[in-house]
Design a protein around this motif. Structure first.
Motif, mmCIF file in Angstrom:
data_model
loop_
_atom_site.group_PDB
_atom_site.id
_atom_site.type_symbol
_atom_site.label_atom_id
_atom_site.label_comp_id
_atom_site.label_asym_id
_atom_site.label_seq_id
_atom_site.Cartn_x
_atom_site.Cartn_y
_atom_site.Cartn_z
ATOM 1 N N PRO A 210 0.832 -1.201 0.000
ATOM 2 C CA PRO A 210 0.000 0.000 0.000
ATOM 3 C C PRO A 210 0.873 1.261 0.000
ATOM 4 N N ARG A 211 0.427 2.264 -0.713
ATOM 5 C CA ARG A 211 1.159 3.518 -0.727
ATOM 6 C C ARG A 211 0.714 4.395 0.431
ATOM 7 N N VAL A 335 -8.168 2.934 -7.260
ATOM 8 C CA VAL A 335 -8.231 4.052 -6.307
ATOM 9 C C VAL A 335 -6.839 4.628 -6.082
ATOM 10 N N GLU A 336 -5.863 3.738 -6.030
ATOM 11 C CA GLU A 336 -4.480 4.193 -5.831
ATOM 12 C C GLU A 336 -4.034 5.072 -6.993
ATOM 13 N N SER A 337 -4.440 4.676 -8.203
ATOM 14 C CA SER A 337 -4.090 5.484 -9.373
ATOM 15 C C SER A 337 -4.706 6.874 -9.267
ATOM 16 N N GLU A 338 -5.966 6.901 -8.835
ATOM 17 C CA GLU A 338 -6.620 8.204 -8.720
ATOM 18 C C GLU A 338 -5.950 9.059 -7.640
ATOM 19 N N LEU A 339 -5.611 8.408 -6.530
ATOM 20 C CA LEU A 339 -4.938 9.151 -5.462
ATOM 21 C C LEU A 339 -3.579 9.662 -5.937
ATOM 22 N N THR A 340 -2.864 8.812 -6.691
ATOM 23 C CA THR A 340 -1.550 9.207 -7.194
ATOM 24 C C THR A 340 -1.685 10.413 -8.112
ATOM 25 N N LEU A 341 -2.710 10.348 -8.964
ATOM 26 C CA LEU A 341 -2.933 11.451 -9.886
ATOM 27 C C LEU A 341 -3.271 12.731 -9.125
ATOM 28 N N MET A 342 -4.176 12.606 -8.160
ATOM 29 C CA MET A 342 -4.552 13.784 -7.369
ATOM 30 C C MET A 342 -3.370 14.298 -6.568
ATOM 31 N N ASP A 343 -2.594 13.373 -6.029
ATOM 32 C CA ASP A 343 -1.421 13.739 -5.246
ATOM 33 C C ASP A 343 -0.480 14.576 -6.093
ATOM 34 N N LYS A 344 -0.287 14.113 -7.317
ATOM 35 C CA LYS A 344 0.616 14.792 -8.237
ATOM 36 C C LYS A 344 0.038 16.159 -8.627
#
Lengths: 358, 207
Positions: A210-211, A335-344
């Motif tokens: 998990p990230r 969901v992780e991809s979406e979070l990564t995108l939002m994080d970025k």
């Protein structure tokens, strides 16, 4: 019964039926455990006494409904549970739209993302085509957009069935920006769309662990730019080529064919903050700026909600097995991809929604 | 229950008046749990609003397998667990802390104890101490204690609300109880309280 066993029963509030007698006997002779039992009882009693209903403040329901009503009434605001971004579009932009239908086109950029993730039912609205949507590591979910056959018959629609081209053009070999040849343009567009930018590559990495995402205040800087260009295909190629060489991520393109034969293309770019000004200069050179609006959107709540979902899925996965684990894995990755995108986007990028029309 | 189901179905069709009725039915339950979790009226109000907003957009995820109120409590708990604490604990109003009117201190009439007034006061003071101790636990521990001891949820319901197995619920609750007891004893020692029921045994042991 020994003290260890007695204490383990005391800390749980469910002594087995056959343990009651043994426990009572032990408490009668062990003052330490008896005191512990009294402590637990006193604390439990105190907690139970806190169980008094508290009256909700007057007007709470109305406040919630007003919020929901204003969000649904505001055509320029999209609440997307998948992407969890709400973009509020300025009045200037809304005024520029002649009809309500055009407002739907306007929000296509973010709706396209949501649609690709399979959560927004826009099948009844054939007003736009999600033309190129680079994958976000979401193999399990197909684009649910239903496009009328007449629109699928467009060159781009047909090409979606063709085998993928692996030999992507080098930046120096992109189609002549001024050529305007449809076939070349489409192939260059497709190639660019299929290319994984560094940003998308990061998103696509499948992590086994998990990230960790920080639940900190977050906002997205979004620039909305509407430009009239003389040759939309050429302009599209140029902007995609620039994005490719400039390390700017590209997340969705919507092509909207208008009744009069003209076309509108909407793109969503994530430009590193350091390149944002340069990218702005480039975009302003594409044609005549019709509208431009800068918007800073607080997405703290949306990110937090997404993070909540992520943790919840991870917890579910811990207690799952077989097929269920696989499904959860797919959801977790999405969901992780979406979070990564939002994080970025919240930490390092400026989002450009570029509207090109001829 | 059938009425609730119908209201949910209507809300799914963007009928806001139906959703408003659902809010009116459940706002007390959500607000009470929000208050128990946040220990602050202002935070409870914010949390309750966010819970209903989120619930509205997540209605498709409600499949009638749980009571609608329990489903709302699930959103409440998860939202609270993932939301940054906005206000410092000093600003929080405790359910059982005395309210000062300048000269005197009065207590919210929560504990419906009868009989010996001295004992009642002692009980209220102790309840305030337990509330403080509870607030010092981790959020996960607070949540399990509140759901079980205050809200009276079964282990199965808690497992649904917290998205974890029965075993995890039980072990987390046991650990939470243990830590809470230690915290209560520590606070009792610091403030010279005697835990009710243990009058004869001054709190000199443990921790």
């Amino acid at each position: 019964m020994n003290c260890r066993k007695a204490k383990s029963i005391l800390v749980s509030d469910e002594p087995l039926f056959n343990e009651h007698r043994a426990l009572s006997d032990h408490l009668a002779v062990c003052s330490g455990c008896a005191m512990e039992a009294e402590h637990f009882n006193a604390i439990s009693k105190a907690l139970r006494e806190m169980n008094s209903p508290v009256k909700a403040p007057d007007g709470l329901a109305a406040q919630v409904i007003n919020r929901l009503r204003s969000e649904s009434a505001n055509q320029g605001e999209v609440y997307s549970p998948a992407f969890n971004l709400r973009f509020r579009w300025s009045q200037a932009w809304k005024r520029s739209l002649a009809a309500a239908a055009a407002a739907v086109l306007l929000i296509g950029g973010s709706m396209g993302v949501a649609a690709r993730l399979g959560v927004l039912n826009i099948s009844g609205n054939p007003a736009f085509i999600v033309k190129h949507t680079p994958p976000l590591n979401q193999p399990a979910v197909e684009v649910p957009v239903q496009v009328p056959e007449t629109q699928i018959a467009s060159p781009t629609g047909n090409e979606s069935n063709q085998p993928q081209q692996n030999n992507l053009p080098e930046s120096g070999q992109t189609t002549d920006p001024e050529s305007g040849q449809t076939t070349d343009n489409v192939s260059a567009k497709q190639a660019t769309a299929e290319q994984k930018t560094p940003h998308q590559a990061a998103v696509q990495q499948t992590t086994t662990e998990p990230r960790v995402f920080l639940n900190v205040p977050r906002s997205i800087e979004c620039i909305l730019w509407k430009i009239k260009v003389t040759d939309i295909n050429s302009a599209t190629d140029r902007v995609l080529a620039w994005a490719k060489t400039g390390g700017i991520s590209y997340s969705v393109e919507n092509e909207i064919p208008l009744d009069d034969g003209r076309t509108i293309d909407i793109f969503r770019f994530g430009a590193p903050k350091a390149s944002a000004d340069e990218f702005s200069d480039f975009i302003s050179g594409l044609g005549d700026t019709l509208e431009k609006d800068r918007n800073i959107r607080d997405v703290t709540g949306e990110f937090s909600g997404k993070l909540e979902r992520y943790h919840s899925l991870l917890a579910q996965k811990d207690n799952s097995n077989g097929q269920q684990t696989k499904q959860l894995d797919a959801e977790i990755k999405a969901v992780e991809s979406e979070l990564t995108l939002m994080d970025k986007e919240t930490q390092e990028q400026v989002v450009f929604i570029v509207w090109l029309q001829n | 229950m059938e009425a609730v189901k119908q209201l949910v179905e209507k809300s799914l069709e963007n009928d806001l008046s139906a959703f408003e009725q659902l809010i009116n039915i459940y706002q007390g339950r959500v607000y009470t749990l929000s208050y128990q979790l946040t220990n602050s009226y202002a935070d409870a109000q914010d949390l309750t609003q966010e819970v209903f907003i989120k619930a509205y957009y997540s209605l498709k995820g409600f499949r009638n397998e749980a009571d609608f109120g329990t489903w709302l409590h699930k959103i409440t708990v998860n939202m609270w667990l993932n939301t940054k604490r906005k206000r410092s604990i000093q600003n929080a109003v405790s359910l059982n802390e005395p309210i000062s009117d300048g000269e005197n201190e009065v207590y919210r009439d929560l504990a419906a104890t009868d009989g010996d007034p001295e004992q009642s006061l002692e009980s209220k003071e102790f309840n305030g101490l337990v509330r403080r101790a509870l607030g010092e636990l981790s959020r996960e521990y607070q949540a399990v204690v509140i759901l079980r001891e205050i809200e009276g949820y079964s282990y199965e319901e808690m497992s649904l609300i917290m998205n974890c197995s029965l075993g995890t619920v039980k072990s987390r609750l046991n650990r939470a109880r243990q830590v809470l007891k230690q915290q209560v004893i520590k606070l009792a020692k610091e403030s010279g309280y005697v835990i009710p029921g243990t009058r004869k045994n001054r709190v000199t042991e443990e921790v």
